[in-house]
Design an enzyme around this catalytic site. Structure first.
Site, mmCIF file in Angstrom:
data_model
loop_
_atom_site.group_PDB
_atom_site.id
_atom_site.type_symbol
_atom_site.label_atom_id
_atom_site.label_comp_id
_atom_site.label_asym_id
_atom_site.label_seq_id
_atom_site.Cartn_x
_atom_site.Cartn_y
_atom_site.Cartn_z
ATOM 1 N N HIS A 150 0.847 -1.184 0.000
ATOM 2 C CA HIS A 150 0.000 0.000 0.000
ATOM 3 C C HIS A 150 0.883 1.235 0.000
ATOM 4 O O HIS A 150 1.712 1.411 0.882
ATOM 5 C CB HIS A 150 -0.900 0.001 1.230
ATOM 6 C CG HIS A 150 -1.975 -1.036 1.172
ATOM 7 N ND1 HIS A 150 -3.093 -0.887 0.388
ATOM 8 C CD2 HIS A 150 -2.086 -2.241 1.766
ATOM 9 C CE1 HIS A 150 -3.861 -1.960 0.527
ATOM 10 N NE2 HIS A 150 -3.263 -2.808 1.348
ATOM 11 N N CYS A 192 -0.599 1.971 -5.013
ATOM 12 C CA CYS A 192 -1.294 3.196 -5.361
ATOM 13 C C CYS A 192 -0.257 4.317 -5.474
ATOM 14 O O CYS A 192 0.711 4.327 -4.729
ATOM 15 C CB CYS A 192 -2.319 3.557 -4.294
ATOM 16 S SG CYS A 192 -3.647 2.368 -4.198
#
Lengths: 339, 554
Positions: A150, A192
Site C-alpha cells: 500500500h 497506489c
C-alpha cells in the site's frame, strides 16, 4: 594409522581460440532479483500473489533461488483462512499456483521491515547474516527490484506500521550505485500512486515502472469467492500474463513489457521513467532483468588437462588417549540433584 | 595422459565408495484411535567420522551445508523442529518425535566452545538461512539453558554434563509452510525426486491436522565398545491426516500424499514402509498389496504388529480398505499428558496453569519446564502445586528470574506425581507495558507464550512409538524393551493480550491540540488586535423611543 593418499584433481582447462571481444556485449554478468511484499494481513492476499507471480517468472526464466531475495510480510499459503493450503493462485479459476512446490522465502513475517530492506540493498547487514539473506551483487549485476503493497504520494507502507519514503528509496539506490552494487536496475512497483516512489531517483542506469501515476489508485483484478478476498492486482496480473509467454530464447524487449497494461485494462496509467536509463528499452531483451542469460562463447577446441597433485603422506594422528563415550540419562536423575 | 585421467577418476570413485556413511529411509503409518492416521517419515544418515579432524569440505550422503554449520559453530548436538498444529496426546498417544507448535531449537555446544551465546546467535542465524524460518529472532533474550530436561541424547565422552553449553529457544508464533519444507528436502541425498521423499508434496502435507518437520543431529556410538562415535542425522516429517479432511476412511499412499512412491532412493541402504496393523481388531482394514513381512514387536509388555514393505525400484502404492465392524473401542489415554491455560481477567494480573495428568497406578517422576518470555514477569512465590486438591511440594526447583529485554524467565520443577492424579502447577504474572517500538505491527493479535515441556521416563510403553536412545531407525524401536521410555509432552501455546496503546493516539492528539489552539487563537487574536472604542450612549426619553418604534414598524 598412516594413510597414503593421492588426490587427483582434474581440471577443465579450456583453450579458447577466439578472442575475448567475441563475447556478446551484454554489459552485465549476473542477474539478481529483490522481490518485496510489504503488506501483512489476510485481506492483502493479492500483494502476496503479486510478488509470488514475479518470483515464479524470474525463477522460471533462470534466476536461481540463491540470487532471488524474496520478502513476504505475511503467510497466505498456510494461513488458516486459506481453503487450499500451501497454494496461492493468481486467478479464481486456479490457473497458476504461484506459490508452487519449490519456494524459498528469505525474509518473512516480522523480518520485512524498512530497516532490513534498506540494509539488504546497501549491503550493511549485521554479521552472521546467512548468504541467502544477502544481496551479493557487484558492478556487473542487473538487479530487478519489485515492490508491492500500500503506497501513497511519496511513500510505501511496510506492514501497516512504518513506511519508506521515495527519498529514502532514492538514497538507497544511490548508495548501491556508489558501492558498485549494480550495473543496471529495473525498478518495478505496484502500489497506489506508484510513480511517486521513483520520482526522486537520481542514480544512473535505472529504468523504473510504476502501476499508477501520482494521484491515481492501482486497482485489483478480481475476487475469488472461495477465498473471499481480491486475488491479484491488475498491473501484476497482466505482467504475469506477459511473462508466462516469455521463454529464455525470447526476443521480447523491455519496451514491450512496459506497455503490458494499457489504461483500458489497468484503469490506472502505468508510469515509466526512462531518463536515467542509458539504453533504449525497445532494444533491451526482457531476459536482461527477468532471466539469467549468460554470455556464452562457443569454443572450437577444448583440451582437458589432468592436473596431478601429490599431497604426499597425510598423516592422521590418532588421538593420544582412548576416549570412552557413553549415553547419559535423558533426564537428570532426581537422586543426584541438589535441591 | 588419458590413462592418468581415468585412473584419477577411478581413484576418486573408490574413495567415495569406501566412505563410511549410510542413508536409510523409513515411513511409519499408524492409524490413530480417533479418526486420524499418523504418518512419520524418518530419514537417517549415519556417518562414521571424527568430528575433531573432519573439515566437512566433502561429504557423500551427509548434507554438506549442515556439516559446515556444525563445524563452524562447534555444535555437538542440534535439534530443530518446525511444527504446525498441536499433537493431541490424550487421543493420539505419543509421537515418534515430540515437537512444540511453532519453531523449537536446542543445541549442545562442544565443551571447548568459547562464547556460547555468540555461537548460539550465529547458529540460529545460519539455520534461519538454511531452513527459511525466522530463527534469527532467537537470541539471549529468549533462550534458556535447562538443567534437567534436555540432556544430550547422543553419546558423550565425559560423564559430567554442564548445562552452560546447552541453549534452548522456541518461537511459538512461527508459521510452517512449503518454504520450510523445500530447503529441508534439499538436505536429503535423493532430494525429493525418488524414494519416500517423493511423497512429500506440499499441498497434501499442509492439508493435515498436524505437520512437523524435524532435524536432529547427534553423536552415536559406532559399536558396543563405544570408543569412537558416528554422526547421526535424523530428518523427520510427522503428519496427522484426518479422515474428515480426506473424505474417506479407505486411505492409500496416493490419497494421503497425492501420488505413490516414485521408487526407492538408490542411495538408501534401507527403504521401508511399516504399517501398524495392531489396531486391526478395533479399526480393521485390509491392505493391498499384502505386506512383505509381518513383524510382531513386544515392547514394555505392549504387543504390536507391523506390516513391512520393502520399496521396489519402480512406482509403488499401498491401498487400504476399511472394514466397518461396528465395534466401539475404548480409547485408553496415555499414561502422561498435560495441558496449559491462562487464568485471571483484566489487564493487570494473570496466571498460568499447567495441568499434568498421571493415569498410571504408581508414582511418576516428571520435570516441568517453563520458558516464559521476559514481558510476562512471573512471581515464584505464587508457584503452587495442587494434586487432587492436596498441595504438594516440588522435589527440586530451578528458577532464573528474567530481565527485561535480556533474558526470559526459566522455571524447571521436578515433581513426583501421585498415582492416578491430576496435578496443576500454577504461577501468577503481571501484564507489562512495552516500549512503543517493541509492539509488532499486529500488536492486537496478542503475544505468545511457548509450550510447557513435561519430560518423564515412563515405565510402560503403551501408546509409545519413540525410538530408544541408542536407536536411529524406526526398526530399532521394535522389540526395544528398556527400563524406561522417554516422553517430552508439549502443551498448547498461549496468547496473551498485553496492554496495547492506541497507536493512532499521537495523530489524534495532534488533531485535538490543533483544534484547541485554533479555537483559542481565534478569539484571542480577535481580542488583542481589534481596538475597542467606547460608544457614547445618549439617554432617550420614553416618547422618543416610542416614536422610533412606531416609525420602525411602519
Amino acid at each position: 594409522m598412516i594413510v597414503k593418499q593421492l588426490i587427483f584433481l582434474v581440471i577443465l582447462h579450456a583453450v579458447s581460440t577466439k578472442s575475448q571481444s567475441s563475447f556478446p556485449n551484454k554489459g552485465h554478468t549476473n542477474n539478481w532479483a529483490v522481490l518485496v511484499d510489504t503488506s501483512r494481513f489476510w485481506f492483502n492476499y493479492r500483494h502476496v500473489a503479486n510478488v509470488l507471480s514475479i518470483y515464479r517468472s524470474v525463477k522460471r526464466l533462470g534466476i536461481p533461488d540463491s540470487q532471488i531475495i524474496l520478502m513476504i510480510a505475511d503467510d497466505m499459503a498456510c494461513n488458516p483462512r486459506n481453503p487450499r493450503p500451501a497454494t496461492v493462485f493468481n486467478n479464481a479459476n486456479q490457473h497458476i499456483n504461484v506459490y508452487g512446490d519449490d519456494v524459498e522465502v528469505d525474509y518473512r513475517g516480522y523480518e520485512v521491515t524498512v530497516e532490513n530492506f534498506v540494509r539488504l540493498l546497501t549491503g550493511r547487514l549485521p554479521p552472521g547474516t546467512p548468504r541467502s539473506k544477502q544481496l551479493l551483487t557487484d558492478e556487473g549485476s542487473n538487479v530487478l527490484i519489485y515492490l508491492t503493497g500500500h503506497g501513497g504520494d511519496g511513500f510505501l507502507k511496510f506492514q501497516d506500521s512504518e513506511e519508506i519514503t521515495s527519498q529514502e528509496m532514492a538514497d538507497a539506490l544511490e548508495q548501491m550505485w556508489q558501492k558498485q552494487r549494480y550495473h543496471e536496475t529495473f525498478f518495478m512497483i505496484d502500489t497506489c500512486q506508484a510513480a511517486s516512489m521513483y520520482e526522486r531517483f537520481y542514480s544512473p542506469n535505472i529504468l523504473a515502472v510504476g502501476s499508477s501515476l501520482v494521484g491515481e489508485d492501482s486497482l485489483s483484478h478480481h475476487v475469488d469467492p472461495a477465498i473471499g478476498v481480491y486475488i491479484i492486482d491488475r498491473y501484476t496480473y497482466y505482467a504475469l500474463d506477459f511473462l508466462e509467454n516469455v521463454d529464455l530464447q525470447t526476443n521480447k524487449s523491455v519496451g514491450e513489457f512496459l506497455k503490458v497494461c494499457p489504461k483500458s485494462v489497468c484503469i490506472s496509467t502505468v508510469g515509466v521513467r526512462k531518463d536515467l536509463f542509458q539504453r533504449n528499452p525497445d532494444e533491451v531483451p526482457v531476459t536482461d532483468f527477468f532471466g539469467s542469460v549468460r554470455p556464452i562463447d562457443l569454443m572450437d577446441q577444448v583440451a582437458i588437462e589432468p592436473l596431478v597433485v601429490d599431497v604426499g603422506q597425510r598423516k592422521v594422528v590418532p588421538s593420544t588417549k582412548r576416549r570412552k563415550y557413553a549415553y547419559v540419562q535423558p533426564i537428570v536423575n532426581v537422586d543426584t540433584v541438589s535441591l | 595422459m588419458e590413462i592418468i585421467h581415468i585412473l584419477g577418476v577411478l581413484m576418486h570413485i573408490h574413495s567415495v565408495l569406501t566412505s563410511q556413511d549410510t542413508f536409510s529411509e523409513e515411513l511409519l503409518i499408524k492409524p490413530l484411535y480417533s479418526d486420524q492416521v499418523y504418518t512419520h517419515f524418518h530419514f537417517s544418515t549415519k556417518w562414521d567420522v571424527d568430528m575433531d579432524t573432519e573439515t566437512f569440505n566433502h561429504s557423500r550422503l551427509f548434507p554438506r551445508a549442515l556439516g559446515e554449520i556444525i563445524k563452524r559453530f562447534n555444535v555437538q548436538e542440534l535439534h530443530v523442529s518446525l511444527t504446525g498444529g498441536l499433537w493431541r496426546y490424550e487421543n493420539w498417544g505419543y509421537p515418534v518425535v515430540d515437537a512444540a507448535p511453532g519453531a523449537e531449537v536446542w543445541a549442545w555446544f562442544r565443551p571447548d566452545t568459547g562464547d556460547v551465546d555468540k555461537n548460539w546467535k550465529l547458529l540460529a542465524n545460519s539455520l534461519s538461512g538454511l531452513l527459511c524460518a525466522s530463527l534469527n529472532f532467537v537470541d539471549k533474550s529468549n533462550s534458556i539453558s535447562p538443567e534437567f530436561s534436555f540432556q544430550p541424547s547422543g553419546a558423550i565422552d565425559s560423564p559430567n554434563v554442564n548445562n552452560t553449553y546447552l541453549r534452548y529457544a522456541s518461537l511459538p508464533r512461527e508459521i510452517v509452510c512449503t518454504e520450510n519444507l523445500t530447503p529441508w528436502k534439499k538436505l536429503l541425498p535423493c532430494n525429493s525426486k525418488t524414494g519416500l521423499a517423493s511423497l512429500l508434496n506440499s499441498g497434501y502435507i499442509h492439508n493435515s491436522r498436524y505437520h512437523s518437520v524435524g532435524l536432529h543431529l547427534r553423536q552415536i556410538c559406532q559399536d558396543e565398545s563405544c570408543e569412537s562415535v558416528s554422526l547421526d542425522l535424523q530428518q523427520t516429517v510427522s503428519l496427522v491426516y484426518d479422515y474428515g479432511i480426506l473424505g474417506t476412511k479407505d486411505w492409500s499412499l496416493s490419497k494421503l500424499f497425492g501420488q505413490g512412491v516414485n521408487g526407492r532412493c538408490v542411495l538408501a541402504s534401507r527403504s521401508e514402509i511399516y504399517i501398524d496393523i495392531t489396531s486391526t481388531t478395533a479399526r480393521a482394514f485390509t491392505l493391498d498389496p499384502q505386506p512383505d513381512e509381518v513383524l510382531t514387536s513386544v515392547r514394555g509388555g505392549h504387543h504390536s504388529t507391523f506390516g513391512k514393505y520393502t520399496l521396489p525400484r519402480n512406482f509403488f502404492n499401498i491401498y487400504t480398505k476399511f472394514i466397518d465392524k461396528e465395534i466401539v473401542s475404548l480409547n485408553v489415554p496415555p499414561v502422561l499428558h498435560a495441558n496449559q491455560y491462562l487464568t485471571g481477567y483484566g489487564q493487570e494480573r494473570g496466571g498460568i496453569v499447567t495441568k499434568v495428568y498421571n493415569n498410571h497406578w504408581s508414582e511418576l517422576d516428571v520435570v516441568l519446564l517453563q520458558d516464559i518470555p521476559w514481558y510476562v514477569p512471573i512471581y515464584l512465590h505464587t508457584l503452587k502445586l495442587m494434586s487432587n486438591d492436596i498441595e504438594i511440594k516440588p522435589v527440586a526447583l530451578r528458577y532464573v528470574p528474567g530481565k527485561q529485554r535480556e533474558r526470559p524467565y526459566y522455571l524447571e520443577v521436578f515433581i513426583k506425581l501421585p498415582p492416578r492424579s491430576t496435578t496443576s502447577v500454577s504461577i501468577d504474572f503481571d501484564y507489562v507495558f512495552l516500549k512503543w517500538q517493541e509492539y509488532p505491527p499486529d500488536a492486537n493479535h496478542g503475544f505468545y507464550i511457548g509450550s510447557a515441556i513435561i519430560s518423564s521416563i515412563l515405565p510402560v510403553a503403551r501408546n509409545y512409538t519413540g525410538l530408544p536412545q541408542d536407536g536411529t531407525l524406526i526398526s530399532h524401536s521394535f522389540n526395544a524393551s528398556r527400563s524406561g521410555y522417554l516422553v517430552q509432552v508439549r502443551t498448547e501455546n498461549m496468547v496473551i493480550t498485553l496492554p496495547t496503546p492506541d497507536f493512532s493516539m499521537p495523530y489524534n492528539v495532534i488533531c485535538l491540540a490543533c483544534t484547541v489552539v485554533a479555537l483559542a487563537f481565534g478569539p484571542l487574536h480577535n481580542i488583542t488586535t481589534r481596538r475597542l472604542v467606547m460608544k457614547s450612549k445618549k439617554k432617550e426619553s420614553l416618547l422618543v423611543k416610542l416614536k422610533k418604534f412606531l416609525s420602525f414598524n411602519k
